[in-house]
Structure formats: structure tokens, C-alpha cells
Design a protein around this motif. Sequence first.
Motif, mmCIF file in Angstrom:
data_model
loop_
_atom_site.group_PDB
_atom_site.id
_atom_site.type_symbol
_atom_site.label_atom_id
_atom_site.label_comp_id
_atom_site.label_asym_id
_atom_site.label_seq_id
_atom_site.Cartn_x
_atom_site.Cartn_y
_atom_site.Cartn_z
ATOM 1 N N MET A 1 0.742 -1.209 -0.167
ATOM 2 C CA MET A 1 -0.036 -0.001 -0.008
ATOM 3 C C MET A 1 0.942 1.262 -0.212
ATOM 4 O O MET A 1 0.584 2.184 -0.507
ATOM 5 C CB MET A 1 -0.874 0.263 1.158
ATOM 6 N N THR A 2 1.857 1.284 0.906
ATOM 7 C CA THR A 2 2.783 2.528 0.828
ATOM 8 C C THR A 2 3.971 2.616 0.175
ATOM 9 O O THR A 2 4.653 3.618 -0.062
ATOM 10 C CB THR A 2 3.185 2.622 2.296
ATOM 11 N N ARG B 1 -6.167 1.094 -5.400
ATOM 12 C CA ARG B 1 -4.890 0.335 -4.789
ATOM 13 C C ARG B 1 -5.202 -0.702 -3.715
ATOM 14 O O ARG B 1 -4.924 -1.811 -3.764
ATOM 15 C CB ARG B 1 -3.954 1.112 -4.248
ATOM 16 N N PRO C 1 -5.942 5.732 -4.179
ATOM 17 C CA PRO C 1 -5.691 4.954 -3.082
ATOM 18 C C PRO C 1 -6.823 3.829 -2.904
ATOM 19 O O PRO C 1 -6.443 2.590 -2.490
ATOM 20 C CB PRO C 1 -5.765 6.101 -1.820
ATOM 21 N N LEU D 1 -1.239 7.461 2.606
ATOM 22 C CA LEU D 1 -1.272 7.660 1.013
ATOM 23 C C LEU D 1 -1.889 9.304 0.942
ATOM 24 O O LEU D 1 -1.020 9.910 0.036
ATOM 25 C CB LEU D 1 -2.122 6.899 0.648
ATOM 26 N N LYS D 2 -2.734 9.764 1.704
ATOM 27 C CA LYS D 2 -3.053 11.027 1.586
ATOM 28 C C LYS D 2 -1.942 12.154 1.606
ATOM 29 O O LYS D 2 -1.592 13.038 0.827
ATOM 30 C CB LYS D 2 -4.202 11.333 2.378
ATOM 31 N N ARG E 1 0.919 11.551 -0.905
ATOM 32 C CA ARG E 1 0.753 12.161 -2.248
ATOM 33 C C ARG E 1 1.326 13.582 -2.030
ATOM 34 O O ARG E 1 1.710 14.277 -3.156
ATOM 35 C CB ARG E 1 -0.714 12.068 -2.641
ATOM 36 N N LEU F 1 -4.417 4.142 3.933
ATOM 37 C CA LEU F 1 -5.197 4.946 3.233
ATOM 38 C C LEU F 1 -4.891 6.351 3.617
ATOM 39 O O LEU F 1 -4.867 7.427 2.892
ATOM 40 C CB LEU F 1 -6.647 4.729 3.133
#
Length: 295
Positions: free
Chosen positions: A26-27, A122, A119, A69-70, A73, A66
Motif C-alpha cells: 500500500m505505501t 490500490r 488509493p 497515502l493522502k 501524495r 489510506l
Amino acid sequence: MSSSKPREADPLAPHRRRLLGLAYRMTGSRSDAEDVVQDAYLRFAGAQDVRNAEAFLVTTVTRLCLDRLKSARAQREVYVGPWLPEPVFDAEGLSADAATELADDLSFALMLALDRLSPLERAAFLLHDVFDRPFAEVASTLGRSEAACRQLAARARQAVREGRPAPAATPENHARLLRAFCEAATSGDISTLAGLLRDDAIAITDGGGRKTAALNRISGADKIVRFVIGIAGKNAGHEIEVVPMIINGSAGALLYMDGEIDHALSVAIDGAQQKIAAIYVVRNPDKLRRAPLAT
């Protein structure tokens, strides 16, 4: 008054590999993955009446990722040069423990394809296509309908197929081509280098603003050869040691300069042409903290 069920001494033990594997995919960061799993454990320890530890932990890890991920970005917008995932040298410790096609794929090509997804795409793709979770569970984890999660996964699946070289080479040919590339690069053998690369090959170097690296991806065999030869010339006079290493589950190499880690090298192989389709060089020292020390 409700009472929680008795728990194992280490409730993460049966799930640790999968949780770390999910968080890393994920990351793109092993360090972030470990932080996320630790945070998920603390939330589990403070929760009451958890009937399904695995479902609770998977949901918690996904949602924490999640959130990360914000912010990632936003950080990526000021990242200097191309971004590559943090290399991992113990891919077996990040296994999806599933029978899916991509369960054991931690390649840079896949990680970059994942990074181009939204995200939610993903997460839906990883949970269903890699970790083999049913869409009902994916929907509960993401707070979306099953139909929406199916659409998210389908879009992601198409993007991933387009972003990965296919077919892949056998492990033996992968190692052979990587070894030949390293030998030609260190010796300055231009013709051999050119012959190893697909005409439309790309090279991505990640220095993160901490080490010198190309600020844009390099496209085309001729440009890559000139770049590699130029680097070899700059390294002349230094003690260079190239150490074969399994990186993200495939043959790779670590280059040490004067006894210090300089970069991690990984390649993607076009199995049909038996040539190198992509070269990934990680120089950012923040991403090489887990690299073995020079012998």
C-alpha cells in the motif's frame, strides 16, 4: 457488561507477514509498513469484543495506509526527482500467503504500477487480487458497496496489466541478464550494454534530493548507455564492490563505493525478447538503511 475474549500472547504472530506485506504494497515503504502494523496492534490491544482478529487487523491496516497515502501524495509533489519504493531484502517476510497470481510479486514494476492507482483502487485490488479477500469483506473494509469495489479492482487490474512487462523472465535468465549488465557497466563495455537493453528501455534513479540522480526517467537504450558509462567514468578511482542480492523477491545487486552503500539496483526483464526493459536505481540513503553492511 461485555467481556473481551482471551487473546494470544502475540496476536499478530499468525498475521504479521500478511499485514506487513499489505502495508508495504500500500505505501511502498518498509519503514511505514512497520509503523502501520505497530499502530494497528495498539488499536487491537485497546479494542473490546474483537471476534475476528485477522479481519480487524486487515481493516485497520488498510485504513491506516489510506490515511498515509493522502499525506504521501502531498509529500510526493515536493520530492526531488523520480520516486521508487524502498527496497526490501526479505521478501518472504512480506508474503501475501495466498494462491493468487501476484501473491509473491513485489517487483518494482508492480509497485510503480500500484503507485499510479488511486488509493481506493490500490486497496481494492490488493485486498481482492493479491490477498484473496472476498468482495464482501473488501466492501466492509473500504466502506463502499460490493459493486463499487468490483469496479475499483477492475480498473486497477487493467492498469496493472498495462504497467508490468510481460511475459516475465525465468529467475535464472533474470539473474543472468542482471549479472551481464553489472559486468558491462563496471567495465564500460558499451556494445554489450546496448545489446542487453530493449530499444525502448527506461531507467529510473531515485536520489530523493539526498544523492545525485537523474531528475527525470531516462528513456531509450542509447540514452541509458550514455548515462551508465558516464556514471562509470565518475566512479573511476573509487573502490567499487557489486554484491548480488535478492531485492523485492528477484535478483538484484547492491553497489558499495569505498565501503559504503551507494545504491540498490533492480531490473525488469522482458521475457519474450530476453532483454532488460527497465532499470531501477535507489540511491536515497533513507531507503537504504536496511541494506547489509559491506563485507
